[in-house]
Write a protein that holds these residues in place. Structure first.
Motif, PDB file in Angstrom:
ATOM      1  N   HIS A  43       0.846  -1.186   0.000  1.00 50.25           N
ATOM      2  CA  HIS A  43       0.000   0.000   0.000  1.00 50.25           C
ATOM      3  C   HIS A  43       0.885   1.242   0.000  1.00 50.25           C
ATOM      4  O   HIS A  43       1.767   1.384   0.854  1.00 50.25           O
ATOM      5  CB  HIS A  43      -0.882  -0.046   1.260  1.00 50.25           C
ATOM      6  N   CYS A  44       0.675   2.114  -0.981  1.00 48.97           N
ATOM      7  CA  CYS A  44       1.468   3.342  -1.071  1.00 48.97           C
ATOM      8  C   CYS A  44       0.838   4.431  -0.212  1.00 48.97           C
ATOM      9  O   CYS A  44      -0.345   4.746  -0.366  1.00 48.97           O
ATOM     10  CB  CYS A  44       1.553   3.800  -2.524  1.00 48.97           C
ATOM     11  N   GLY A  45       1.626   4.987   0.685  1.00 50.22           N
ATOM     12  CA  GLY A  45       1.135   6.043   1.563  1.00 50.22           C
ATOM     13  C   GLY A  45       1.090   7.398   0.874  1.00 50.22           C
ATOM     14  O   GLY A  45       0.572   8.364   1.437  1.00 50.22           O
ATOM     15  N   GLY A  46       1.617   7.487  -0.331  1.00 54.67           N
ATOM     16  CA  GLY A  46       1.614   8.760  -1.053  1.00 54.67           C
ATOM     17  C   GLY A  46       0.359   8.936  -1.884  1.00 54.67           C
ATOM     18  O   GLY A  46      -0.382   9.906  -1.726  1.00 54.67           O
ATOM     19  N   CYS A  47       0.089   7.970  -2.755  1.00 53.58           N
ATOM     20  CA  CYS A  47      -1.041   8.123  -3.663  1.00 53.58           C
ATOM     21  C   CYS A  47      -2.170   7.146  -3.350  1.00 53.58           C
ATOM     22  O   CYS A  47      -3.195   7.162  -4.010  1.00 53.58           O
ATOM     23  CB  CYS A  47      -0.578   7.916  -5.103  1.00 53.58           C
ATOM     24  N   LEU A  48      -1.983   6.287  -2.375  1.00 49.65           N
ATOM     25  CA  LEU A  48      -2.981   5.330  -1.917  1.00 49.65           C
ATOM     26  C   LEU A  48      -3.206   4.171  -2.892  1.00 49.65           C
ATOM     27  O   LEU A  48      -4.131   3.385  -2.731  1.00 49.65           O
ATOM     28  CB  LEU A  48      -4.319   6.007  -1.599  1.00 49.65           C
ATOM     29  N   SER A  79       8.616  -1.286  -8.444  1.00 51.19           N
ATOM     30  CA  SER A  79       8.305  -0.543  -9.661  1.00 51.19           C
ATOM     31  C   SER A  79       7.551   0.744  -9.340  1.00 51.19           C
ATOM     32  O   SER A  79       7.852   1.820  -9.883  1.00 51.19           O
ATOM     33  CB  SER A  79       7.480  -1.443 -10.581  1.00 51.19           C
ATOM     34  N   HIS A  80       6.574   0.648  -8.455  1.00 49.94           N
ATOM     35  CA  HIS A  80       5.788   1.829  -8.094  1.00 49.94           C
ATOM     36  C   HIS A  80       6.658   2.865  -7.391  1.00 49.94           C
ATOM     37  O   HIS A  80       6.532   4.069  -7.651  1.00 49.94           O
ATOM     38  CB  HIS A  80       4.619   1.415  -7.200  1.00 49.94           C
ATOM     39  N   ALA A  81       7.555   2.408  -6.521  1.00 42.86           N
ATOM     40  CA  ALA A  81       8.412   3.319  -5.760  1.00 42.86           C
ATOM     41  C   ALA A  81       9.301   4.148  -6.680  1.00 42.86           C
ATOM     42  O   ALA A  81       9.656   5.281  -6.372  1.00 42.86           O
ATOM     43  CB  ALA A  81       9.260   2.538  -4.759  1.00 42.86           C
ATOM     44  N   THR A  83       8.508   5.366  -9.545  1.00 36.63           N
ATOM     45  CA  THR A  83       7.790   6.342 -10.370  1.00 36.63           C
ATOM     46  C   THR A  83       6.823   7.234  -9.604  1.00 36.63           C
ATOM     47  O   THR A  83       6.445   8.288 -10.101  1.00 36.63           O
ATOM     48  CB  THR A  83       6.988   5.622 -11.471  1.00 36.63           C
ATOM     49  N   CYS A  84       6.395   6.833  -8.400  1.00 36.43           N
ATOM     50  CA  CYS A  84       5.372   7.596  -7.682  1.00 36.43           C
ATOM     51  C   CYS A  84       5.959   8.865  -7.076  1.00 36.43           C
ATOM     52  O   CYS A  84       6.905   8.808  -6.288  1.00 36.43           O
ATOM     53  CB  CYS A  84       4.751   6.740  -6.572  1.00 36.43           C
ATOM     54  N   ARG A  85       5.377   9.984  -7.437  1.00 34.34           N
ATOM     55  CA  ARG A  85       5.868  11.260  -6.915  1.00 34.34           C
ATOM     56  C   ARG A  85       4.878  11.912  -5.936  1.00 34.34           C
ATOM     57  O   ARG A  85       5.056  13.075  -5.539  1.00 34.34           O
ATOM     58  CB  ARG A  85       6.190  12.213  -8.069  1.00 34.34           C
TER      59      ARG A  85
HETATM   60 ZN   LIG Z   1       2.104   5.913  -4.950  1.00 37.20          ZN
END
Ligand SMILES: [Zn+2]
Length: 91
Positions: A43-48, A79-81, A83-85
């Motif tokens: 689970h990404c805490g930046g973009c959910l 992979s997500h880490a 590119t996720c800004r």
């Molecule tokens: Zn993200």
């Protein structure tokens, strides 16, 4: 620093995104009445955004599938880490 934030009690691994958010890998249950963990979740805490992998889909003669499920979501997290800004809103 977001890397200094406390890890969730059940976090198995954590990834730092280029935006400075964290992605946590946890084991959870699919159904509320499941008694044992049976799914790996990141689970990404930046973009959910999140990804999950059910253990039973990977189960084989070597185990319950948790290792392969972890591997699948780790690839997604890595992979997500990269590119996720998105950055988490400060508490
Ligand atoms: Zn993200």
């Amino acid at each position: 620093m977001t890397t200094q934030t406390a890890w969730p009690e059940n976090a198995i691994a954590r990834y730092l995104t280029v935006g400075g958010a964290t992605i946590d890998l946890t084991h959870d249950t699919l159904q509320a009445d499941d008694t044992e963990p049976n799914v790996s979740i990141v689970h990404c805490g930046g973009c959910l955004a999140y990804s999950s992998s059910e253990w039973r889909l990977h189960a084989d003669q070597w185990g319950d599938g948790s290792n392969w499920a972890d591997e699948a979501v780790r690839r997604w997290a890595q992979s997500h880490a990269e590119t996720c800004r998105a950055i988490p809103k400060p508490a």
